[in-house]
Each structure stands twice: as C-alpha cells, then as structure tokens.
Design a protein around this motif. Structure first.
Motif, short mmCIF file in Angstrom:
data_model
loop_
_atom_site.label_atom_id
_atom_site.label_comp_id
_atom_site.label_asym_id
_atom_site.label_seq_id
_atom_site.Cartn_x
_atom_site.Cartn_y
_atom_site.Cartn_z
N ASP A 76 34.31 15.86 7.76
CA ASP A 76 33.26 15.01 7.63
C ASP A 76 33.48 13.55 8.11
N PHE A 132 31.71 9.85 7.60
CA PHE A 132 30.79 9.19 6.95
C PHE A 132 30.47 7.71 7.50
N THR A 133 29.41 7.19 8.00
CA THR A 133 29.25 5.86 8.58
C THR A 133 28.06 5.37 7.68
N LEU A 188 25.09 2.99 7.55
CA LEU A 188 24.13 2.50 8.31
C LEU A 188 23.68 1.02 8.01
N LYS A 235 21.42 3.55 4.42
CA LYS A 235 21.60 5.25 4.47
C LYS A 235 23.08 5.52 4.91
N ILE A 236 23.51 6.72 5.07
CA ILE A 236 24.65 7.06 5.51
C ILE A 236 24.34 8.15 6.65
N ASP A 237 25.17 7.86 7.58
CA ASP A 237 25.20 9.20 8.83
C ASP A 237 26.39 9.81 8.41
N ASP A 238 25.82 11.27 7.99
CA ASP A 238 26.86 12.02 7.67
C ASP A 238 27.06 13.29 8.74
N ARG A 239 28.16 13.54 9.33
CA ARG A 239 28.47 14.26 10.41
C ARG A 239 29.49 15.19 9.77
N ARG A 272 24.47 17.05 11.84
CA ARG A 272 24.35 15.63 11.53
C ARG A 272 23.22 15.63 10.64
N VAL A 321 21.58 12.73 7.46
CA VAL A 321 21.35 11.39 6.73
C VAL A 321 21.53 11.55 5.34
N LYS A 359 21.11 9.48 1.55
CA LYS A 359 20.80 8.42 0.92
C LYS A 359 21.61 8.43 -0.60
#
Length: 188
Positions: free
Chosen positions: A64, A66-67, A69, A73-77, A93, A95, A97
């Motif tokens: 995973d 996690f970034t 933003l 919100k969190i960019d979850d790849r 990918r 998103v 919250k």
C-alpha cells in the motif's frame, strides 16, 4: 435504467460477500486502535499477510502507498505483481477519507462510485513499523510492515494480538515479498 444498474451492483456485492470465507470473526474483532499520527502513517506499507480474496489472491510483492493530499483526503494505492516477480507492478488507486472523530483510525475508501468500504486501523506499533488494518465487518485483514520482511518474532506477536482481538488467524496467508517465498508453506 438506473434501477437496473443498482440491482446489478447489489447482486455483485452480494455474490462478492458470499465468496468470503465462511468463518466470520465476531463483529467486535475489528475495533480501532489508539489515534494515529496521520502524517507519520503515510508512505509505503508492505503486505506481510492478509485474508486472501478474489482481487488480490494471485499477487506477490503487494504494498500500500498512502499519500496525504492537500484537501485532507488520502491517495490510497494498492500495488503488486500478478502471479510472479517478473511481471510489471499493477494495482488499484482509491481515494480515502478519514472519518471525523475516529482519531484517524477509520477511513472511508471509495471503490467505484458510489460504493465505499470502511477500513479500520486496529493496531500500529509505537515506532510505526507494523500495522493491522481490517474491514469494519472483520472479514478482511491486512498485516503490513514498513519493510518487505517482517521479523518472525514480531509476526508471531501480531498474530497473537489478532487472536486476542477475536480474529481467525488461521485464515491469514503470508504474501511473498521475494521470489524464494513463493510456494512455501503458509504463503499464498
């Protein structure tokens, strides 16, 4: 037309739910741990073990990313290699919250609009080296680590913690993070 699409989506979710293992943990198994330092929690987490399900059971080297933003919100790849380590990295990918008032431990993760799931951080060690995430219903669990290899003692400690929380740890399968782990006992 919209009712037909909604009906089809409901059927897909129902079938997906039925595809899960019949040994379902009690509803209290997946409870949130202490509040998280969200900034510290961001970054790459390697999947050490999980309860395999349809979309990730044939992946290796999963992780995973996690970034956080600017809008909170969190960019979850969710990434990995399908079938073996010689394949390209692919994945999904999403998103996420953070659900307010949860100490950053509960996230709503958007799958395909309008469907969301709630993922809970049930545990993170004080040094943020290991974490346990689970779906709100407890059916799916992920043991994650900052490094692709987790010390066996630490792994056994996490399993003991999960068992004490009420999870069926026998359903967990280790995810190969290096080629020589493929096909080994306990690995997917």
């Amino acid at each position: 037309m919209y009712k037909s699409i909604a009906c089809i989506a409901a059927c897909i979710l129902c079938v997906a739910g039925c595809a899960q293992s019949p040994a379902i943990p009690p509803p209290t198994a997946c409870t949130a741990g202490p509040p998280l330092d969200l900034t510290r929690y961001m970054g790459r987490w390697y999947v050490i073990a999980d309860t395999p399900f349809l979309s990730e059971h044939d992946y290796v080297g999963n992780y995973d990313e996690f970034t956080l933003l600017a809008d909170g919100k969190i960019d979850d790849r969710y990434l990995g290699r399908r079938h073996d380590f010689g394949q390209p990295v692919t994945g999904s990918r999403f998103v996420a919250k953070v659900i307010p008032g949860t100490g950053n431990t509960k996230w709503r993760v958007g799958l395909i609009w309008p469907f969301e799931i709630v993922v809970i951080t049930a545990y993170v060690d004080p040094e943020y080296r290991y974490t346990v995430r689970c779906m709100a219903d407890g059916n799916m669990v992920w043991v994650l680590a900052r490094d692709p290899q987790m010390d066996e003692g630490a792994y056994r400690d996490v399993l003991a913690r999960l068992a004490a929380m009420g999870f069926h740890t026998d359903l967990l399968r280790r995810v190969p993070q290096k080629p020589e782990q493929m096909g080994q006992p306990g690995f997917q």
